[in-house]
Each structure stands twice: as C-alpha cells, then as structure tokens.
Design a protein around this motif. Structure first.
Motif, short mmCIF file in Angstrom:
data_model
loop_
_atom_site.label_atom_id
_atom_site.label_comp_id
_atom_site.label_asym_id
_atom_site.label_seq_id
_atom_site.Cartn_x
_atom_site.Cartn_y
_atom_site.Cartn_z
N MET A 63 67.97 67.85 12.87
CA MET A 63 68.47 68.95 13.71
C MET A 63 69.26 68.45 14.92
O MET A 63 70.24 69.04 15.31
CB MET A 63 67.31 69.83 14.17
CG MET A 63 66.86 70.75 13.05
SD MET A 63 65.92 72.19 13.48
CE MET A 63 65.28 71.96 15.06
N LEU A 64 68.83 67.37 15.51
CA LEU A 64 69.55 66.87 16.68
C LEU A 64 70.75 66.02 16.28
O LEU A 64 71.53 65.59 17.12
CB LEU A 64 68.61 66.06 17.57
CG LEU A 64 67.43 66.86 18.16
CD1 LEU A 64 66.49 65.96 18.92
CD2 LEU A 64 67.95 67.97 19.07
N GLY A 65 70.89 65.78 15.00
CA GLY A 65 72.04 65.02 14.52
C GLY A 65 71.93 63.52 14.72
O GLY A 65 72.89 62.79 14.55
N LEU A 66 70.75 63.06 15.10
CA LEU A 66 70.59 61.63 15.39
C LEU A 66 70.08 60.86 14.19
O LEU A 66 70.55 59.76 13.91
CB LEU A 66 69.64 61.43 16.57
CG LEU A 66 70.07 62.09 17.88
CD1 LEU A 66 68.97 61.99 18.92
CD2 LEU A 66 71.35 61.45 18.38
N LEU A 67 69.10 61.42 13.51
CA LEU A 67 68.47 60.71 12.40
C LEU A 67 69.00 61.21 11.07
O LEU A 67 69.24 62.39 10.90
CB LEU A 67 66.95 60.91 12.45
CG LEU A 67 66.26 60.40 13.71
CD1 LEU A 67 64.80 60.82 13.70
CD2 LEU A 67 66.38 58.90 13.80
N GLN A 68 69.14 60.29 10.15
CA GLN A 68 69.53 60.67 8.80
C GLN A 68 68.30 60.94 7.97
O GLN A 68 67.25 60.33 8.19
CB GLN A 68 70.35 59.56 8.15
CG GLN A 68 71.74 59.43 8.73
CD GLN A 68 72.54 58.42 7.94
OE1 GLN A 68 72.08 57.33 7.69
NE2 GLN A 68 73.74 58.81 7.55
N LYS A 69 68.43 61.82 7.00
CA LYS A 69 67.33 62.08 6.08
C LYS A 69 67.90 62.57 4.75
O LYS A 69 69.05 63.03 4.68
CB LYS A 69 66.36 63.11 6.66
CG LYS A 69 66.99 64.46 6.87
CD LYS A 69 65.98 65.47 7.36
CE LYS A 69 66.63 66.84 7.43
NZ LYS A 69 65.74 67.92 7.67
N ILE A 70 67.07 62.49 3.73
CA ILE A 70 67.49 62.97 2.42
C ILE A 70 67.24 64.47 2.33
O ILE A 70 66.14 64.95 2.61
CB ILE A 70 66.70 62.25 1.29
CG1 ILE A 70 66.89 60.74 1.34
CG2 ILE A 70 67.09 62.81 -0.08
CD1 ILE A 70 68.28 60.26 1.02
N GLU A 71 68.27 65.21 1.95
CA GLU A 71 68.13 66.65 1.74
C GLU A 71 68.23 66.93 0.25
O GLU A 71 69.09 66.37 -0.44
CB GLU A 71 69.24 67.41 2.49
CG GLU A 71 69.11 67.28 3.99
CD GLU A 71 70.29 67.88 4.74
OE1 GLU A 71 70.17 68.03 5.96
OE2 GLU A 71 71.33 68.19 4.11
N ILE A 72 67.36 67.79 -0.22
CA ILE A 72 67.25 68.04 -1.66
C ILE A 72 67.52 69.51 -1.97
O ILE A 72 67.05 70.40 -1.26
CB ILE A 72 65.82 67.69 -2.14
CG1 ILE A 72 65.53 66.22 -1.92
CG2 ILE A 72 65.59 68.07 -3.59
CD1 ILE A 72 66.42 65.29 -2.71
N GLU A 73 68.26 69.74 -3.03
CA GLU A 73 68.36 71.07 -3.63
C GLU A 73 67.83 70.95 -5.05
O GLU A 73 68.07 69.94 -5.71
CB GLU A 73 69.81 71.56 -3.68
CG GLU A 73 70.35 71.96 -2.34
CD GLU A 73 71.82 72.35 -2.41
OE1 GLU A 73 72.34 72.55 -3.53
OE2 GLU A 73 72.42 72.43 -1.35
#
Ligand code: SF4
Length: 109
Positions: free
Chosen positions: A69-79
C-alpha cells in the motif's frame, strides 16, 4: 521444489548443478507484464499455502509482482480462476465451490 524459505512450490525452480546459479519463479515468468521476480519475494508469497490448501486441478493462478500500500515493499499478487467453470475465484484456498456442489448432489441421503 522447496523455495529458499522452506515451502513447497511447484512454480519455483533452482539449478545449481555444475556452477549454474539459476532461480526462477515460473508463475511470474509466465506474466510478461509483471515487474521482475527475485527470490526474496517467496518469503511472503501466498502461493505455497494456496497450493497446500487447494489441490483442485482446475484452479488457475495468475501472478504479478506488485507493491504494498505504501509503495515501498514488493509482494506477489495473485488472481485465481476456475478453468472448468470459467469463473474468477476470490478465495483460491477454497476454490470456486462448483465442484463441491456436484459432489454434494452425488451423496446418498
Ligand atoms: S514467488 Fe511464490 S509462486 Fe513464485 S516461486 Fe516463490 S513461492 Fe512460488
């Protein structure tokens, strides 16, 4: 294959044989519009837990590297989607539920 964080993931691939140093996420690799993958993303990735909870062969996952949300950390997003019923799956650990309806109907009263 086990990720660097000890969870089993069918999308993780590593090859260190004869001096090779290859690590890949084949889920992210299949999405050319995603930001690049790095092994650290496996640490918080939801996919190993989804695969453990739901072994349905019709569950199709689509992944991308996104930002928190803060745009700092990357994460895997799944659909997720169901290949059989062609519907989006909002809770991939549970599935779309249609196969359960068929199994419930087949049960004797
Ligand atoms: S990022 Fe997720 S899907 Fe990709 S290899 Fe790591 S645990 Fe598996």
């Amino acid at each position: 294959m086990q990720t660097p964080y000890g969870k089993e993931c069918k999308y993780y691939y590593a090859d260190y044989f004869r001096g090779k140093n290859t690590e890949e996420c084949r889920l992210i690799q299949a999405n050319p519009t995603s930001d690049p993958w790095k092994p650290a993303l496996c640490q918080t990735c939801p996919v190993p837990d989804i695969l453990l909870a739901n072994a349905c062969p019709n569950l199709a996952l689509h992944g991308r590297v996104g930002k928190s949300m803060l745009g700092l950390l990357q994460k895997i997003e799944i659909e997720a989607a169901c290949r059989e019923y062609r519907v989006p799956v909002s809770k991939p650990k549970i599935g779309c539920g249609h196969c359960h309806e068929v199994l419930d109907r087949a049960k004797p009263d």
